[in-house]
Design an enzyme around this catalytic site. Sequence first.
Site, mmCIF file in Angstrom:
data_model
loop_
_atom_site.group_PDB
_atom_site.id
_atom_site.type_symbol
_atom_site.label_atom_id
_atom_site.label_comp_id
_atom_site.label_asym_id
_atom_site.label_seq_id
_atom_site.Cartn_x
_atom_site.Cartn_y
_atom_site.Cartn_z
ATOM 1 C CG ASP A 73 -2.018 0.976 1.196
ATOM 2 O OD1 ASP A 73 -2.043 1.783 0.256
ATOM 3 O OD2 ASP A 73 -2.858 0.955 2.116
ATOM 4 C CG ASP A 128 -3.325 3.780 -2.823
ATOM 5 O OD1 ASP A 128 -4.356 3.119 -3.017
ATOM 6 O OD2 ASP A 128 -3.121 4.425 -1.790
ATOM 7 C CD GLU A 129 -5.716 -0.829 -0.870
ATOM 8 O OE1 GLU A 129 -5.798 -1.880 -0.232
ATOM 9 O OE2 GLU A 129 -6.237 0.241 -0.523
#
Length: 388
Positions: free
Chosen positions: A9, A103-104
């Site tokens: 993350d 983003d993860e």
Amino acid sequence: MPRIVFHLDLDTFFVSVERLLDPSLVGKPVVVSPGTARSVVAAASYEARVFGVHSAMPFAKAQRLCPQAVVCPGNFAAYAGYSRAFFDILDDYSPALEPASLDEGYLDYTGCHRLFGPPLAAAAAIQTRVKEELGLDVSVGISASKVVAKIASDLAKPAGILYALPGQEAALLAPLPIRRLPGVGPKTEPRLMRLGIRTIGDLAKLPRELAGQLLGTAGYWLQDAAQGRDDSMVSGREQAKSISHEETFMIDTTDPAFLRHALHRLACEVGYRLRKHGLKSSTTCVKVRYADFSLHTCSQTLTQPTDLDRVLFASGTALLQKVLTRRVRIRLLGFSARNLTAEKAQGLLLDLEGKERLENLHTAADRIRQRYGYDTVRWASLLRQDTE
Ligand SMILES: [Mg+2]
């Protein structure tokens, strides 16, 4: 064998990208939001969070709490570009990669240790690459399950790594507030709190029928998660069904030496990618497209799964002889490895020592290629043909 699942993350992703675009924002409270009266906060820097600002909060409220915050309208093209580059890096470490948002993502690292070392070393290598190549911090949670890996990456922030060792999951989760459990949202949390269930450990201890009565089917899932149990797969693991390379020639050809040379190159590239992803193949396939565009394929089941260039090439050579039935020029040659498995090959080998030496040679060659590029290492048999 327990699975090894990474949850990766990026830390304060939108804000970090804004700071790469405009370094004067470093150290200041930053809020990413369109900034209109009815908009919400998409992201807030740690400096703004100190004032109670958080994502999904109405922008008007964020402005009251932290009027000095710099407001960025958001640059989604830039975020998407960094996101793609982030997943490109992750893809190098396992074929099983499941992006969960910009983003993860989850990465199944099971069986991938041969090239990148034990899980902590691989996680540290990923962190270093993401920092050096993108300028971003990533936090990594590692566990045998997705849900625990996700909680672990949250606990590891900022820029940390947390490995919840097999058997330790429940103990790690027990003292955490119930809202840290994915799936416990703003509706479920107060319901559980009213019943005196404040920590993940409280939920884990609840009689199973009661969890079901209180929360329905979700109750069973949440209680399993609270106990650190989650069997859901990282998608992508099953999708890696074959690895193939092909080449369309500049000039159509019937030259057997040229075709053999091309096949060797393709087989070596396939072998490299198998080893890169810790996979072995038990079926090989050669594909030929003739100048008249007709397509011929031929496949073979190997006596045991392999990731070795020499074995792949030998199988491909036999297939090429079978598939070449016409005296028509060829425009495309392809080689693929199918029936991929992550397990180590079973069964006794006749020449164990020789095979081990060959495996070591491949590992050494692959390390150099990882560092300096694929073309820096070539097998002598290929070079010979190059200079002939
Ligand atoms: Mg994030």
